[in-house]
Write a protein that holds these residues in place. Structure first.
Motif, short mmCIF file in Angstrom:
data_model
loop_
_atom_site.label_atom_id
_atom_site.label_comp_id
_atom_site.label_asym_id
_atom_site.label_seq_id
_atom_site.Cartn_x
_atom_site.Cartn_y
_atom_site.Cartn_z
N CYS A 147 0.80 -1.22 0.00
CA CYS A 147 0.00 0.00 0.00
C CYS A 147 0.84 1.27 0.00
O CYS A 147 0.30 2.35 -0.26
CB CYS A 147 -0.94 -0.01 1.20
N MET A 166 -5.41 3.83 1.96
CA MET A 166 -6.18 2.81 2.65
C MET A 166 -6.51 1.64 1.73
O MET A 166 -6.59 1.79 0.52
CB MET A 166 -7.49 3.41 3.19
N SER A 167 -6.73 0.49 2.31
CA SER A 167 -7.15 -0.68 1.54
C SER A 167 -8.03 -1.56 2.41
O SER A 167 -7.94 -1.54 3.63
CB SER A 167 -5.94 -1.49 1.08
N SER A 168 -8.89 -2.35 1.77
CA SER A 168 -9.58 -3.43 2.45
C SER A 168 -8.73 -4.68 2.29
O SER A 168 -7.93 -4.80 1.39
CB SER A 168 -10.96 -3.66 1.82
N PRO A 178 -11.02 -0.29 5.12
CA PRO A 178 -9.86 0.60 5.02
C PRO A 178 -9.57 1.39 6.28
O PRO A 178 -8.45 1.86 6.47
CB PRO A 178 -10.23 1.52 3.85
#
Length: 268
Positions: free
Chosen positions: A33, A82-84, A106
């Protein structure tokens, strides 16, 4: 669904070493990320423990949410961009264990979890079957999750598609080199049958009774415009090293043993 970027992580968990595996997962999330904006990170099945834990699954299983979920959620929430993430530990409900995929948002929030419905072989000695196929709402679209042997059953992916899934994330521990073609066929078929994107993370490495072949990939229903990762990524690299694949509208693969080596995978 808007255009999104997915990272599919292909690596070898250390058997019976959950703390080490969780640390490595956190390292992957942070590295991925910080190099590129990513909307979803997908890990293999039983990432935190390894596959052949036997009765020790009862020692490693946690409630959801629990300490491991909280730790990964903290890392996801601290990551910019941000990420899931979707990943698969063993989960415990009272005294019952499930092979569970967990989806974290996220901001570090627990979006939901899925208990593997189709257990295979000795898994039945440790886990109980799940009983439903949930679809999770995210900020970019609807996410369905399958685990390993679920992919062999068309009804599983179809249930997710009928409930509105845009992307199906697959956390897998598919083993045995003779089964590679079968795995590839499942990934392509489930995407084409249901007009969904399939992001499948399959582990590599060996355990006492199994050899895992990787072949992680992302597929769309437009087979002519999507090139699977196995046609590009050298097999030896995938089996020897911790490797991950970026998959999006424009995708590349990166080997952690040689970050400068990059191969274009194609377009969705």
């Amino acid at each position: 669904m808007r255009e999104i970027t997915i990272a599919v992580v292909q690596f070898q968990p250390t058997l019976n070493e959950p703390d080490e595996n969780i640390r490595r997962m956190s390292d992957f999330i942070n590295k991925i990320c910080t190099e590129q904006p990513v909307d979803l990170v997908v890990f293999p099945e039983l990432t935190t423990t390894g596959h052949e834990c036997g009765l020790r699954f009862t020692d490693y299983a946690e409630t959801v949410p629990g300490p491991t979920v909280s730790r990964i959620a903290k890392d996801a929430g601290n990551t910019t961009p941000m990420s899931s993430s979707a990943w698969c530990p063993g989960a415990k409900v009272e005294s019952v264990l499930y092979n569970t995929a967990v989806v974290i948002g996220p901001d570090g929030e627990l979006i939901g979890s899925y208990g593997k419905v189709h257990l295979k072989g000795e898994e039945r000695l440790a886990f109980r079957n799940g009983f439903r196929f949930p679809v999770f709402e995210t900020e970019w679209g609807n996410l369905g999750v399958l685990v390993g042997w679920d992919m062999a059953f068309p009804e599983a992916a179809r249930s997710l598609a009928l409930d509105g899934a845009d992307v199906v994330a697959v956390c897998a521990n598919r083993e045995g080199l003779p089964h590679q073609d079968e795995w590839r066929a499942y990934c392509v078929a489930r995407a084409c049958e249901n007009s969904v994107f399939v992001a499948a993370a399959n582990r590599v490495g060996e355990e006492p009774s199994y050899q895992f072949f990787g072949d992680s990939m992302a597929r769309s229903a437009r087979a002519a415009n999507a090139t699977p990762a196995w046609k590009i990524m050298p097999k030896a690299t995938a089996l020897r090293a911790s490797t991950w694949t970026w998959c999006a509208r424009r995708a590349r693969s990166f080997s952690s043993s040689s970050a400068a080596s990059r191969w274009p995978i194609g377009m969705w």
